[in-house]
Design an enzyme around this catalytic site. Structure first.
Site, mmCIF file in Angstrom:
data_model
loop_
_atom_site.group_PDB
_atom_site.id
_atom_site.type_symbol
_atom_site.label_atom_id
_atom_site.label_comp_id
_atom_site.label_asym_id
_atom_site.label_seq_id
_atom_site.Cartn_x
_atom_site.Cartn_y
_atom_site.Cartn_z
ATOM 1 N N ASP A 289 52.215 47.057 35.039
ATOM 2 C CA ASP A 289 52.091 48.110 36.040
ATOM 3 C C ASP A 289 51.651 49.371 35.291
ATOM 4 O OD1 ASP A 289 52.056 49.534 38.336
ATOM 5 O OD2 ASP A 289 54.092 49.059 38.973
HETATM 6 C C1 BGC Z 1 52.358 50.837 41.258
HETATM 7 C C2 BGC Z 1 51.647 49.523 41.494
HETATM 8 C C3 BGC Z 1 50.166 49.737 41.626
HETATM 9 C C4 BGC Z 1 49.664 50.457 40.396
HETATM 10 C C5 BGC Z 1 48.172 50.685 40.397
HETATM 11 C C6 BGC Z 1 51.722 51.666 40.169
HETATM 12 O O1 BGC Z 1 52.228 52.940 40.147
HETATM 13 O O2 BGC Z 1 53.717 50.588 40.938
HETATM 14 O O3 BGC Z 1 52.182 48.913 42.633
HETATM 15 O O4 BGC Z 1 49.520 48.527 41.821
HETATM 16 O O5 BGC Z 1 50.305 51.710 40.312
HETATM 17 O O6 BGC Z 1 47.780 51.626 41.316
#
Ligand code: BGC
Length: 760
Positions: A289
């Site tokens: 993530d």
């Molecule tokens: C989130 C994810 C997301 C990623 C990319 C993160 O802050 O937890 O769910 O896919 O950002 O945008």
């Protein structure tokens, strides 16, 4: 041909095939393996590590892509993919840099958070789940994939399948609620919708199951907080949707920001390798993530980014997101702290995904501007309108106030009545808000030509406190009005006095839920509650159209407002869909997938609560029983609950034992006893009264969404197979225990039939 000439031949063929884009090959596993092996032979360590890097579009989204630093990294082979770039032409240009200007011409993956639709936005996932309509949910993912792939995107960071029992957690909006069985069915439907059976189809995109694992159980509902849970609970309550998505073939998995058993998920080998790969047979790649690898340092388990990167890659995390941590792996390999084989494994998995998507065959296969015509085409919008209506949950309808007739004078009041940017809901990265109708516009259109009059007043801001409201105004969702609360309320009362019926559009802002949107006050904001109370004082019929990204505490509203419709954030076509339900052009059929508490203090809270010593009966205080002195142990609106404009009756179930693969069949007849067509969800709940490990009183084990004409009856039959009775025992072994089982049917989890009883 001697060995050297053969290798040279492979290398030249490879370069030519990558660049000419017309290389054809069969997509057998063997062919893929040979292709990738040959390609990896050509790759330097730096290029292999480059494949493990997923920067944000960053400077490439602004100005000249060719001249950005990211472009320089792409040319140097330091990038495996990019995310949140939008548009076929722009993506084509960036892909061209990778394919034509980097040494090996390896195409990039282009990812995006396509969470509940693309430009055609469906209801937030929590709303979608309330439809209990697997076909419609799969279709929503299919449409999202058709639109996103027309715009250059081949990878979505969805489905988000985190089970949550906590309405304080803002990301409950992104998942499918509290139930593992339902969550698993939805996870499969979404993977099917995104990937189809043929990933190399140019309208399919790679799914990414997230957030692995247990993110929905953050302590006290506080975002990014610690998670601590027994394996018993983990496997019985939280893991099923991840596993189902993996078994449905999801091509990638995203690690979660939280900790599991004391180890951050990004560096948790047990989770990312032992469970995911060895137990469940996952064959795709694992992505971090956002800056998740660097967070191993914030978690205090890795003193610097290099050791964080080492821990993560050794745990089984293949691709880093939005951080430079994995660049340090080059030195780590040189120092002998990480083996080349470990890097190779991760690199291969990412190249395999590219291969399966057909990117080596045609890196521009997702960049065909002529397919743009499909984006927000009438057919997609119609599907979104229909499922948005299906996702709404009618919570209360005293005296059949709803549906409203299209006549007389209707006052539409509330801060969400004319708030365009709040329609789509959180995580609508590709949304084109300016194209979406406000609720006021949707209702006005529905009333056109009917002679009914629509009046409007905003009535209040979302909140009294401008600074608090500012928190949710990121992404330009600011709708604040500078007039005083008194002036706005007086205007609303003036408007409402002229009306026959008052329709209130109230609730949270779209960014009051979503990432980093934990709240402990999950009732209607004071500014709106005060306005609602003042409107009720007028003594006219009042309908509350409630906007929310989470379960909310509607204790006061349910006691005072005659009709309440939970509309969630219903997406790009939400305005029309709400109007459809409001005026009865659609009959509400949504059923809650997360129960609404009486009080926030009941969290964490689920219908699937475990048998305790000193059970409580009746939900109220009972000395020495498990209960509260000051609030019910039951929910205000239970899991599975939702009303309709018609009525349904369910017969007592019957049981027929079976020989062979099935244990038996439970049958019940459901009848539409009202005077209009409608749909509902028949739910089947299992109880195992005595087992080695303590089990919940009831667990959803099957359901069917049924549409019936007025007066129509249907016999519904659920076949019970042994796997439906299985659970993970206290030793962590999936077991079917002999003994008595009970099954109950109903239209919500609190209002159930007498049980049918059978023994194994
Ligand atoms: C989130 C994810 C997301 C990623 C990319 C993160 O802050 O937890 O769910 O896919 O950002 O945008």
């Amino acid at each position: 041909m001697n060995k050297h000439i053969t290798l040279l031949f492979v290398a030249v063929t490879l370069l030519v095939s990558c660049r000419s884009n017309n290389h054809t090959y069969t997509r057998s596993e063997d062919e893929m393996n040979r292709y990738i092996t040959a390609l990896m032979h050509q790759m330097t360590l730096e290029e292999k590590v480059g494949q493990l890097s997923l920067p944000v579009g960053g400077d490439i989204t602004t100005g000249q892509p060719r001249l950005s630093n990211t472009a320089e990294d792409i040319r140097a082979g330091r990038v495996g993919g990019l995310f949140n770039l939008k548009g076929a032409e722009q993506i084509r240009e960036v892909q061209r840099i990778a394919v034509e200007e980097s040494r090996l011409g390896i195409p990039l993956l282009f990812g995006m958070d396509v969470i509940h639709g693309y430009e055609t936005v469906f209801p937030i996932p929590l709303g979608l789940s309330c439809s209990w309509d697997m076909e419609a949910i799969e279709r929503s993912a299919r449409i999202a994939a058709i639109e996103a792939t027309a715009d250059g995107i081949c990878w979505t960071f969805s489905p988000m399948v985190d089970i949550s029992h906590d309405g304080r957690w803002g990301r409950i909006s992104e998942g499918s609620g509290e139930d593992p069985y339902l969550g698993a069915r939805i996870a499969e439907a979404m993977v099917r919708g995104y990937q189809t059976d043929e990933l190399s189809d140019s309208t399919s995109m790679l799914a990414c199951v997230k957030h692995f694992a247990l993110y929905g159980a953050v302590e006290a509902g506080r975002e990014y907080n610690f998670v601590d849970m027994s394996r018993y609970r983990m496997f019985n309550e939280y893991m099923a949707p991840y596993e189902a998505a993996v078994r449905a073939g999801a091509g990638s998995v995203m690690a979660a920001f939280n900790v599991v058993e004391g180890v951050p998920c990004h560096g948790n080998k047990w989770l990312l390798t032992d469970v995911l790969r060895e137990q469940w047979g996952f064959k795709g790649f694992v992505v971090a993530d956002y800056t998740g690898v660097e967070h191993l340092h914030d978690n205090g388990v890795s003193p610097d980014h290099r050791s964080a990167a080492i821990q993560a890659i050794q745990a089984g995390l293949d691709m880093d997101m939005a951080s430079a941590a994995y660049q340090t792996l080059i030195d780590a390999v040189r120092e002998g702290r990480v083996s080349v084989a470990t890097i190779d494994k991760a690199c291969r998995r990412i190249l395999e995904a590219k291969y399966k998507l057909g990117l080596f065959e045609d890196p521009y296969r997702y960049c065909h501007p002529e397919r743009r015509a499909l984006v927000r085409c009438p057919e997609h919008r119609q599907a979104a309108r229909q499922i948005a209506a299906e996702s709404m949950v009618l919570l209360k309808n005293e005296g059949d106030l709803l549906p409203l007739a299209k006549k007389g004078t209707i006052a539409l009041i509330g801060p969400l009545a004319d708030a365009r940017t709040h329609m789509a809901g959180t995580w609508s990265v590709a949304a084109v808000h300016e194209e979406y109708k406000t609720l006021r516009e949707g209702i006005a259109e529905a009333l056109e030509g009917t002679g009914a009059r629509l009046l409007y007043a905003k009535g209040s801001n979302l909140m009294y406190d401008a600074a608090q409201e500012g928190i949710i105004s990121i992404f330009g969702h600011d709708i604040r009005d500078n007039r005083s609360a008194e002036t706005m309320r007086a205007e609303a009362l003036h408007v409402a006095r002229q009306a026959d019926v008052i329709v209130c559009a109230m609730g949270e802002g779209s960014e009051s839920a979503g990432e980093c949107a934990s709240r402990v006050h999950i009732e209607l904001y004071d500014a709106q509650r005060d306005l609602l109370a003042a409107l009720l004082q007028l003594g006219k019929p009042v309908v509350l159209l409630h906007f929310a990204g989470r379960p909310t505490v509607l204790e006061w509203e349910s006691a005072h407002v005659p009709a309440i419709l939970e509309t969630w954030f219903s997406g790009s076509e939400g305005a029309d869909a709400i109007a459809d339900v409001l005026f009865g052009d659609a009959n509400p059929s949504g059923h809650l997938t997360t129960q609404f508490p009486h009080h926030v203090g009941q969290y964490p809270f689920s219908y699937r609560y475990y048998r305790t010593s000193r059970p409580n009966t009746g939900g109220t205080f009972g000395k020495y029983s498990t209960c509260y002195q000051d609030v019910s142990t039951y929910p205000l609106y239970p899991f599975g609950y939702g009303l309709s404009y018609t009525d349904f009756e369910v017969s007592e179930p019957t049981w027929q034992a079976q020989e062979g693969d099935a244990v038996g069949i439970v049958s019940a007849t459901i009848t539409n006893t009202g005077n209009r067509e409608g749909a509902t969800v028949l739910q089947l709940y299992l109880s195992d009264p005595f087992s080695e490990g303590v089990r919940p009183y009831i667990e959803l084990c099957a359901f069917e969404r049924i549409n019936l004409q007025a007066g129509e009856s249907r016999l519904v039959q659920f076949t019970i197979t042994p796997d439906m009775l299985a659970y993970y025992n206290p030793m962590g072994i999936k077991t079917i225990e002999p003994g008595e089982y009970q099954l109950r049917v109903g239209l919500n989890s609190r209002d159930l039939s007498e049980p049918v009883i059978f023994s194994l």
